[in-house]
Design a protein around this motif. Structure first.
Motif, PDB file in Angstrom:
ATOM      1  N   ALA A 129       0.822  -1.211   0.000  1.00 20.48           N
ATOM      2  CA  ALA A 129       0.000   0.000   0.000  1.00 20.48           C
ATOM      3  C   ALA A 129       0.858   1.263   0.000  1.00 20.48           C
ATOM      4  O   ALA A 129       0.323   2.368   0.089  1.00 20.48           O
ATOM      5  CB  ALA A 129      -0.910   0.006   1.222  1.00 20.48           C
ATOM      6  N   ASN A 130       2.178   1.081  -0.117  1.00 19.25           N
ATOM      7  CA  ASN A 130       3.139   2.190  -0.131  1.00 19.25           C
ATOM      8  C   ASN A 130       3.046   3.034   1.153  1.00 19.25           C
ATOM      9  O   ASN A 130       3.120   4.253   1.116  1.00 19.25           O
ATOM     10  CB  ASN A 130       2.949   3.062  -1.375  1.00 19.25           C
ATOM     11  CG  ASN A 130       4.219   3.821  -1.703  1.00 19.25           C
ATOM     12  OD1 ASN A 130       5.302   3.446  -1.264  1.00 19.25           O
ATOM     13  ND2 ASN A 130       4.087   4.877  -2.481  1.00 19.25           N
ATOM     14  N   ARG A 131       2.863   2.361   2.290  1.00 16.91           N
ATOM     15  CA  ARG A 131       2.799   3.007   3.604  1.00 16.91           C
ATOM     16  C   ARG A 131       4.016   2.583   4.418  1.00 16.91           C
ATOM     17  O   ARG A 131       3.902   1.905   5.432  1.00 16.91           O
ATOM     18  CB  ARG A 131       1.511   2.618   4.333  1.00 16.91           C
ATOM     19  CG  ARG A 131       0.237   3.072   3.700  1.00 16.91           C
ATOM     20  CD  ARG A 131      -0.005   4.578   3.807  1.00 16.91           C
ATOM     21  NE  ARG A 131       0.173   5.111   5.142  1.00 16.91           N
ATOM     22  CZ  ARG A 131      -0.786   5.261   6.044  1.00 16.91           C
ATOM     23  NH1 ARG A 131      -2.018   4.942   5.733  1.00 16.91           N
ATOM     24  NH2 ARG A 131      -0.517   5.746   7.238  1.00 16.91           N
ATOM     25  N   LYS A 132       5.189   2.965   3.955  1.00 13.32           N
ATOM     26  CA  LYS A 132       6.431   2.537   4.607  1.00 13.32           C
ATOM     27  C   LYS A 132       6.590   3.111   6.010  1.00 13.32           C
ATOM     28  O   LYS A 132       7.306   2.564   6.829  1.00 13.32           O
ATOM     29  CB  LYS A 132       7.599   2.902   3.727  1.00 13.32           C
ATOM     30  CG  LYS A 132       7.471   2.245   2.368  1.00 13.32           C
ATOM     31  CD  LYS A 132       8.779   2.067   1.708  1.00 13.32           C
ATOM     32  CE  LYS A 132       8.654   1.403   0.460  1.00 13.32           C
ATOM     33  NZ  LYS A 132       8.460   1.030  -0.564  1.00 13.32           N
ATOM     34  N   ASP A 133       5.902   4.205   6.315  1.00 15.46           N
ATOM     35  CA  ASP A 133       5.953   4.759   7.664  1.00 15.46           C
ATOM     36  C   ASP A 133       5.324   3.800   8.673  1.00 15.46           C
ATOM     37  O   ASP A 133       5.797   3.679   9.808  1.00 15.46           O
ATOM     38  CB  ASP A 133       5.245   6.115   7.718  1.00 15.46           C
ATOM     39  CG  ASP A 133       3.795   6.042   7.244  1.00 15.46           C
ATOM     40  OD1 ASP A 133       3.527   5.362   6.234  1.00 15.46           O
ATOM     41  OD2 ASP A 133       2.944   6.682   7.891  1.00 15.46           O
ATOM     42  N   ARG A 134       4.295   3.087   8.247  1.00 13.18           N
ATOM     43  CA  ARG A 134       3.636   2.131   9.142  1.00 13.18           C
ATOM     44  C   ARG A 134       4.480   0.878   9.347  1.00 13.18           C
ATOM     45  O   ARG A 134       4.325   0.190  10.362  1.00 13.18           O
ATOM     46  CB  ARG A 134       2.273   1.758   8.595  1.00 13.18           C
ATOM     47  CG  ARG A 134       1.306   2.932   8.628  1.00 13.18           C
ATOM     48  CD  ARG A 134      -0.068   2.531   8.219  1.00 13.18           C
ATOM     49  NE  ARG A 134      -0.655   1.703   9.273  1.00 13.18           N
ATOM     50  CZ  ARG A 134      -1.770   1.009   9.120  1.00 13.18           C
ATOM     51  NH1 ARG A 134      -2.421   1.043   7.978  1.00 13.18           N
ATOM     52  NH2 ARG A 134      -2.243   0.286  10.106  1.00 13.18           N
ATOM     53  N   VAL A 135       5.358   0.573   8.413  1.00 21.33           N
ATOM     54  CA  VAL A 135       6.222  -0.598   8.552  1.00 21.33           C
ATOM     55  C   VAL A 135       7.132  -0.435   9.765  1.00 21.33           C
ATOM     56  O   VAL A 135       7.235  -1.327  10.609  1.00 21.33           O
ATOM     57  CB  VAL A 135       7.053  -0.829   7.269  1.00 21.33           C
ATOM     58  CG1 VAL A 135       8.121  -1.890   7.485  1.00 21.33           C
ATOM     59  CG2 VAL A 135       6.143  -1.214   6.111  1.00 21.33           C
ATOM     60  N   SER A 136       7.783   0.712   9.876  1.00 16.79           N
ATOM     61  CA  SER A 136       8.690   0.920  11.010  1.00 16.79           C
ATOM     62  C   SER A 136       7.918   0.990  12.323  1.00 16.79           C
ATOM     63  O   SER A 136       8.388   0.495  13.353  1.00 16.79           O
ATOM     64  CB  SER A 136       9.537   2.176  10.805  1.00 16.79           C
ATOM     65  OG  SER A 136       8.722   3.314  10.686  1.00 16.79           O
TER      66      SER A 136
END
Length: 77
Positions: free
Chosen positions: A28-35
């Motif tokens: 979903a291109n939500r790399k901020d939520r990955v971290s």
């Protein structure tokens, strides 16, 4: 059921859930939520390890890792 199994299963489940969580958020291109998810999972794992580990240590229970032979015992020195 062994005490070690009770300690390992919750951490393994968190790892499995984290895998799907990270994959969905990368998709979903939500790399901020990955971290954020990775940090939260690490905190949960540390808290679970402390919650299970502290009573075991206080009670004097050993885990299989503490019963493994040392290098000296294996090499015969």
């Amino acid at each position: 059921m062994r005490i070690e199994t009770l300690c390992i299963v919750p951490m393994s489940a968190i790892g499995s859930a984290l895998s799907s969580y990270i994959a969905q958020n990368i998709g979903a291109n939500r790399k901020d939520r990955v971290s954020q998810g990775y940090r939260a999972a690490n905190i949960m794992i540390i808290l679970i390890a402390q919650w299970f580990g502290t009573p075991c240590r206080l009670a004097g229970l050993q885990t299989s890792v503490s019963r493994l032979p040392t290098t000296r015992q294996v090499n015969g020195k």
